[in-house]
Design a protein around this motif. Structure first.
Motif, PDB file in Angstrom:
ATOM      1  N   VAL A 357      36.497  41.065  40.493  1.00 18.85           N
ATOM      2  CA  VAL A 357      37.970  41.049  40.590  1.00 18.85           C
ATOM      3  C   VAL A 357      38.523  42.427  40.237  1.00 18.85           C
ATOM      4  O   VAL A 357      39.392  42.967  40.930  1.00 18.85           O
ATOM      5  N   HIS A 428      48.098  37.397  44.373  1.00 19.84           N
ATOM      6  CA  HIS A 428      46.755  37.161  44.910  1.00 19.84           C
ATOM      7  C   HIS A 428      46.275  35.780  44.472  1.00 19.84           C
ATOM      8  O   HIS A 428      46.496  35.373  43.335  1.00 19.84           O
ATOM      9  N   LEU A 430      43.413  33.783  43.287  1.00 21.76           N
ATOM     10  CA  LEU A 430      42.108  34.055  42.683  1.00 21.76           C
ATOM     11  C   LEU A 430      41.555  32.796  42.034  1.00 21.76           C
ATOM     12  O   LEU A 430      42.308  31.916  41.589  1.00 21.76           O
TER      13      LEU A 430
END
Length: 580
Positions: A357, A428, A430
């Motif tokens: 990440v 985002h 995730l």
């Protein structure tokens, strides 16, 4: 012989004498006063000039006036120390002039001179403010003696006035210093009641000064602190034995004066105090009058200390306890469990693929992910539990009230399940997952080091197996080579020392048996452990970031092999696959 002839004859008599120390006229001169500015007012020109000559011989500076109006004109434009006024003058008499001088020039000293010998004239002049009264005819010694006396008295009066002015300035200065002091300055009487307190008390404690005066000091102290601070605020000792830099709490006005126990708004302060005793004695040898003290507000210092202590014991990114505080809490839990013969659970949580990440989205997104994960996990812990971030993507969870393995596993499953859903981090989507290792006290260890190591081994077991899951420590895990702490170093050596090998496994068409291509497989020939399969080191390469360097090497090595082994044009259409 008339008056002025008598005076002149005496004056010239004196001029023939030695002007040294034995001269009686010099002896009459004031030591403190020195030369003076003298106004001589007399309608007789020869009289005023002869007096002028006498006084100037003795160092004085003189101005002459023939009458009251001329004298007032001189006084309006010049300053004098002394005036000699003749009472009997045409136009404005000496008495009238004395009244004007007393009204308009009160600092001017006046000697009245009169040829009349009545007691009423002298009394009236002195009542109107004259400093002395001389009867004509007078000798030079009498005149000089009177002037000396008046100037000396004037000098003393001026000294007193200057002293009073200095005292007033000093008092004002000390009052200013006290009232503008950043500290509370107070005085108590012998009974412990406030007799003085400066205005700073209103800024620190909220009370007006009038609200404090007359009250007992214990009304400002929380009831639970009475016994500890009673003899500190109401100090009787002096010198080095007196109270110095004593920290205590005082009640703010928002709580009202203390009449009962309960929740109070208090202000942390630092106190210095000493006993005050009567004249002629100190502590133990004179009457005790009360206490003098200085109280300093240390709220800002306490806030700074609390902030520093928080920063020393907490992770600044997530706000969770850091490694230092976790170790302290773990040691406390061990001591309590040992004392109560109870148990507790310790979890070691490692976030899977967190480095990927960071590498893909940047550290800002990685930090936001850590903050979100920490906030979510807090919802699964109680006040008695300790969720800590040790650093990077490693967390620990101390559960002092969980004594059964099944309860610890249930909590681990809840955490894992919660993170199956995607998280919105800075726009985002995730996914976060954890590998969780569990160790129980006392079954899996009785020391801090044992418990942390065994929970870490259990977590490593999950990592090696599949990630996203949990495992409880078992003694058999000790037999698993604990290569992960040193694995990064060994992998780097493998890359540099050509311990790695890419093997091309052929792939054929099932129907014809013709060669379709090949798959590149990575193998590690460890000098001590022999052949190490990718499943045993690829996960740690991903976690450490070596996977990028390792992938580059595999691609370069595969291309080299293709160039060596597939030069035949018949192999131009072969497909070589590499897992990246």
């Amino acid at each position: 012989m008339n008056e002025y002839e008598h005076l002149i004859s005496l004056q010239f008599d004196n001029t023939g004498r030695d002007q040294g120390a034995g001269d009686p006229a010099n002896d009459l001169m004031p030591e403190a006063g020195g030369p003076a500015r003298i106004l001589i007012v007399d309608d007789d020109v020869r009289m005023r000039e002869s007096v002028r000559d006498l006084l100037e011989m003795h160092g004085h500076s003189c101005e002459l006036a023939a009458g009251g109006r001329q004298a007032l004109e001189l006084l309006a434009r010049d300053s004098f120390d002394l005036a000699l006024l003749d009472i009997a003058m045409p136009g404005m008499s000496g008495v009238e002039l004395l009244k004007r001088i007393a009204a308009d020039h009160p600092d001017l000293s006046v000697i009245m001179v009169s040829g009349e010998t009545s007691f009423e004239n002298a009394t009236q002049a002195l009542r109107l403010g004259a400093a002395d009264f001389l009867r004509k005819p007078y000798s030079p010694a009498d005149l000089l003696c009177s002037i000396d006396s008046v100037l000396h008295k004037r000098c003393l009066q001026q000294a007193v006035q200057q002293m009073n002015a200095r005292l007033a300035i000093s008092e004002e200065r000390h009052r200013f210093i006290i009232e503008n002091s950043p500290d509370i300055i107070y005085m108590l009487d012998a009974e412990g009641r406030f007799t003085f307190v400066n205005e700073r008390v209103e800024q620190v404690l909220g009370y007006a000064r009038d609200e404090i005066i007359g009250r007992h000091f214990l009304e400002l102290v929380p009831p639970e602190d009475h016994e500890r601070v009673a003899w500190v605020i109401n100090e009787r000792r002096t010198g080095k034995r007196a109270s110095q830099e004593v920290e205590l709490r005082l009640v703010h006005k928002s709580s009202g004066f203390v009449t009962r126990s309960g929740s109070l708004h208090t202000v942390p302060v630092e106190l210095n105090a000493m006993g005050v005793y009567g004249k002629g004695g100190g502590e133990g040898s004179g009457p005790f009058l009360g206490t003098y003290g200085v109280i300093r507000d240390i709220s800002a210092r306490k806030r700074s200390e609390a902030l520093i202590n928080y920063q020393l014991n907490h992770d600044l990114l997530t706000g969770l306890p850091n490694r230092a505080l976790f170790q302290d809490r773990l040691q406390q839990a061990i001591s309590r469990a040992r004392r109560e013969r109870s148990g507790f659970a310790l979890m070691f949580l490692d976030m899977d693929r967190f480095k990927a990440v960071n590498d893909s989205y940047g550290h800002l997104v990685g930090d936001a992910l850590l903050q979100t994960v920490a906030r979510i996990m807090r919802s699964y812990v109680r006040d008695s539990d300790t969720l800590a971030r040790l650093g990077g993507d490693e967390f620990t969870l101390l559960l002092p009230q969980v004594e059964q393995v099944a309860d610890a596993e249930r909590i681990a499953r809840k955490i894992i399940e919660r993170f199956r859903e995607p998280l919105d981090i800075e726009g985002h989507e995730l996914f976060a997952s954890f590998s969780i290792g569990i160790a129980m006290y006392p079954e899996h260890g009785t020391t801090e080091e044992e418990l942390v190591r065994h929970a870490d081994l259990a977590m490593y077991h999950v990592k090696k197996r599949s990630r996203r899951g949990h495992a409880v420590y078992e003694p058999s895990m000790d037999a698993v080579p604990a290569v992960h702490p040193a694995l990064e170093s060994e992998l780097r050596k493998a890359l540099a020392g050509r311990q790695l090998e890419v093997m091309l496994q052929p792939q054929q068409y099932t129907a014809t048996g013709e060669l379709a291509g090949a798959e590149a497989l990575l193998r590690w020939h460890h000098p001590e452990k022999g052949l190490v399969m990718p499943g045993d080191f690829i996960p740690f390469a991903e976690e450490s970031g070596l996977i990028v360097e390792l992938g580059d090497w595999v691609l370069r090595e595969t291309c080299r092999l293709i160039g060596e082994r597939f030069r035949d044009p018949a192999h131009r259409d072969l497909v070589i696959s590499v897992n990246v």
